[in-house]
Design a protein around this motif. Structure first.
Motif, PDB file in Angstrom:
ATOM      1  N   GLU A 121      76.605 -15.581  93.772  1.00 10.76           N
ATOM      2  CA  GLU A 121      77.176 -14.383  93.165  1.00 10.76           C
ATOM      3  C   GLU A 121      78.632 -14.260  93.596  1.00 10.76           C
ATOM      4  N   GLN A 122      79.516 -13.994  92.651  1.00 11.35           N
ATOM      5  CA  GLN A 122      80.951 -14.001  92.926  1.00 11.35           C
ATOM      6  C   GLN A 122      81.521 -12.592  92.996  1.00 11.35           C
ATOM      7  N   ALA A 123      82.596 -12.420  93.750  1.00 11.09           N
ATOM      8  CA  ALA A 123      83.352 -11.172  93.792  1.00 11.09           C
ATOM      9  C   ALA A 123      84.593 -11.307  92.928  1.00 11.09           C
ATOM     10  N   PRO A 124      85.163 -10.190  92.479  1.00 15.83           N
ATOM     11  CA  PRO A 124      86.419 -10.257  91.723  1.00 15.83           C
ATOM     12  C   PRO A 124      87.546 -10.828  92.582  1.00 15.83           C
ATOM     13  N   PRO A 125      88.614 -11.296  91.959  1.00 15.21           N
ATOM     14  CA  PRO A 125      89.753 -11.834  92.729  1.00 15.21           C
ATOM     15  C   PRO A 125      90.374 -10.785  93.638  1.00 15.21           C
ATOM     16  N   ILE A 126      91.091 -11.239  94.651  1.00 18.33           N
ATOM     17  CA  ILE A 126      91.773 -10.341  95.584  1.00 18.33           C
ATOM     18  C   ILE A 126      92.943  -9.661  94.863  1.00 18.33           C
ATOM     19  N   PRO A 127      92.968  -8.323  94.809  1.00 19.12           N
ATOM     20  CA  PRO A 127      94.102  -7.645  94.171  1.00 19.12           C
ATOM     21  C   PRO A 127      95.410  -7.941  94.905  1.00 19.12           C
ATOM     22  N   ARG A 148      75.268 -17.527 104.894  1.00 17.76           N
ATOM     23  CA  ARG A 148      76.068 -18.676 105.321  1.00 17.76           C
ATOM     24  C   ARG A 148      77.325 -18.153 105.988  1.00 17.76           C
ATOM     25  N   PRO A 149      77.956 -18.937 106.857  1.00 13.79           N
ATOM     26  CA  PRO A 149      79.219 -18.505 107.452  1.00 13.79           C
ATOM     27  C   PRO A 149      80.317 -18.455 106.385  1.00 13.79           C
ATOM     28  N   PRO A 150      80.988 -17.321 106.235  1.00 15.95           N
ATOM     29  CA  PRO A 150      82.075 -17.265 105.251  1.00 15.95           C
ATOM     30  C   PRO A 150      83.293 -18.057 105.713  1.00 15.95           C
ATOM     31  N   THR A 151      84.141 -18.391 104.773  1.00 14.00           N
ATOM     32  CA  THR A 151      85.373 -19.123 105.082  1.00 14.00           C
ATOM     33  C   THR A 151      86.578 -18.253 104.747  1.00 14.00           C
ATOM     34  N   GLY A 152      87.678 -18.500 105.443  1.00 15.49           N
ATOM     35  CA  GLY A 152      88.914 -17.800 105.152  1.00 15.49           C
ATOM     36  C   GLY A 152      89.033 -16.452 105.852  1.00 15.49           C
ATOM     37  N   GLU A 153      90.235 -15.861 105.770  1.00 14.88           N
ATOM     38  CA  GLU A 153      90.523 -14.580 106.435  1.00 14.88           C
ATOM     39  C   GLU A 153      89.988 -13.381 105.675  1.00 14.88           C
ATOM     40  N   TRP A 154      89.887 -13.483 104.360  1.00 18.86           N
ATOM     41  CA  TRP A 154      89.546 -12.332 103.533  1.00 18.86           C
ATOM     42  C   TRP A 154      88.047 -12.253 103.277  1.00 18.86           C
ATOM     43  N   LEU A 155      87.497 -11.037 103.381  1.00 18.80           N
ATOM     44  CA  LEU A 155      86.119 -10.757 102.989  1.00 18.80           C
ATOM     45  C   LEU A 155      86.137  -9.609 101.990  1.00 18.80           C
ATOM     46  N   CYS A 156      85.258  -9.686 101.003  1.00 19.29           N
ATOM     47  CA  CYS A 156      85.107  -8.605 100.029  1.00 19.29           C
ATOM     48  C   CYS A 156      83.819  -7.859 100.341  1.00 19.29           C
ATOM     49  N   ASP A 180      83.016 -14.048 100.446  1.00 15.64           N
ATOM     50  CA  ASP A 180      84.300 -14.706 100.626  1.00 15.64           C
ATOM     51  C   ASP A 180      84.755 -15.185  99.251  1.00 15.64           C
ATOM     52  N   THR A 181      85.785 -15.980  99.191  1.00 17.73           N
ATOM     53  CA  THR A 181      86.303 -16.408  97.890  1.00 17.73           C
ATOM     54  C   THR A 181      85.370 -17.381  97.171  1.00 17.73           C
ATOM     55  N   HIS A 182      84.318 -17.850  97.869  1.00 15.46           N
ATOM     56  CA  HIS A 182      83.358 -18.770  97.245  1.00 15.46           C
ATOM     57  C   HIS A 182      82.098 -18.066  96.756  1.00 15.46           C
ATOM     58  N   GLY A 183      81.896 -16.796  97.139  1.00 18.09           N
ATOM     59  CA  GLY A 183      80.718 -16.080  96.679  1.00 18.09           C
ATOM     60  C   GLY A 183      80.048 -15.273  97.784  1.00 18.09           C
ATOM     61  N   LEU A 184      78.837 -14.817  97.497  1.00 20.92           N
ATOM     62  CA  LEU A 184      78.095 -13.951  98.423  1.00 20.92           C
ATOM     63  C   LEU A 184      77.777 -14.691  99.721  1.00 20.92           C
ATOM     64  N   ALA A 185      78.047 -14.031 100.870  1.00 20.05           N
ATOM     65  CA  ALA A 185      77.814 -14.647 102.176  1.00 20.05           C
ATOM     66  C   ALA A 185      76.839 -13.861 103.035  1.00 20.05           C
ATOM     67  N   ALA A 186      76.717 -12.528 102.817  1.00 24.20           N
ATOM     68  CA  ALA A 186      75.870 -11.715 103.694  1.00 24.20           C
ATOM     69  C   ALA A 186      75.579 -10.369 103.032  1.00 24.20           C
TER      70      ALA A 186
END
Length: 261
Positions: free
Chosen positions: A118-124, A213-221, A242-248
């Motif tokens: 499941e994906q989140a919208p892009p970072i504004p 799964r462990p998220p990657t990168g600095e940004w979390l949605c 994270d930018t790849h999809g649902l992590a938690a």
């Protein structure tokens, strides 16, 4: 010069909180995110197993946490080849004020089939100015960068935001993915408040985080929603991406009280 970290190491298993840990409920007390992340750090350093990951972390807040010096320790409660239970405690002046229980599970020996994430919208592009919400403004809020997809701290109702911690937990250390998740998840009840903070308190005495799964990168949605029952309590739930999809996913029970006028 203010140290740009949430905690300062003050001895073996001893840490001093900085102003960046300050929470919104009282200027002398901490937000739940930084101390929860400190307990996760101690758990991750306790008999580490490189082929295992934390799958669930449950935090119990046993009392207000001043911006002061604490002792944080962890131990293995139940060891095993496939699953392990760990416990960590945060103590102030000999009293336990927060504890964490965590299940560590063995990673699969072959990748199982999985659904498309499941994906989140892009970072504004625009960052939200925390000083625009003075009732919520605190050390932790200004130590994090917020970019809202919908809603914000000043609005009642569900909200979605991308969040980045501006500082490390400890100077010179990189935040682990689970430290970043738990520090972020504790803000879910704040961004999705169902009540006006100037009139009501809705404080979580606990936080449970289930990690896919462990998220990657600095940004979390974080996509958060809060439900309030007039004859009972409140419940905040969130999805973390994270930018790849649902992590938690996370959940928090809420203590609700009208503020004294």
């Amino acid at each position: 010069m203010m140290l740009q970290a949430f905690w300062i190491e003050a001895g073996e298993d001893t840490f001093r909180a900085t102003i960046h840990t300050q929470g919104p409920w009282h200027p002398d007390f901490q937000h739940g995110g930084p101390p929860a992340a400190l307990l996760v750090r101690q758990i991750e350093r306790c008999s580490p197993r490189p082929y295992m990951m934390l799958a669930r972390v449950s935090i119990d807040i046993l009392g207000p946490m001043p911006i002061a010096t604490f002792r944080a320790t962890a131990l293995v409660v139940r060891s095993g080849r496939s699953v392990e239970l760990l416990n960590a405690t945060l103590e102030h002046e000999g009293r336990t004020v927060m504890r964490a229980n965590a299940w560590r599970v063995k990673l699969p020996n072959a990748q199982p089939p999985a659904q498309a994430p499941e994906q989140a919208p892009p970072i504004p592009a625009e960052t939200t100015d925390p000083t625009q919400t003075p009732a919520w403004n605190c050390g932790f809020l200004t130590a994090t960068e917020w970019r809202f997809v919908r809603g914000n701290y000043a609005q009642i109702g569900s909200a979605m935001a991308w969040i980045r911690l501006r500082y490390p937990l400890l100077a010179g250390e990189e935040l682990s993915p689970t430290q970043r998740l738990i520090a972020t998840a504790d803000s879910a009840n704040g961004i999705s408040s169902a009540l006006d903070i100037s009139t009501w308190q809705f404080i979580p005495p606990e936080l449970t985080l289930h990690i896919l799964r462990p998220p990657t990168g600095e940004w979390l949605c974080m996509d958060a929603a809060t439900l309030i029952q007039s004859e009972g309590t409140g419940l905040t739930t969130s999805k973390l991406y994270d930018t790849h999809g649902l992590a938690a996913r996370s959940a928090q029970s809420l203590f609700i009280s009208r503020r004294a006028q």
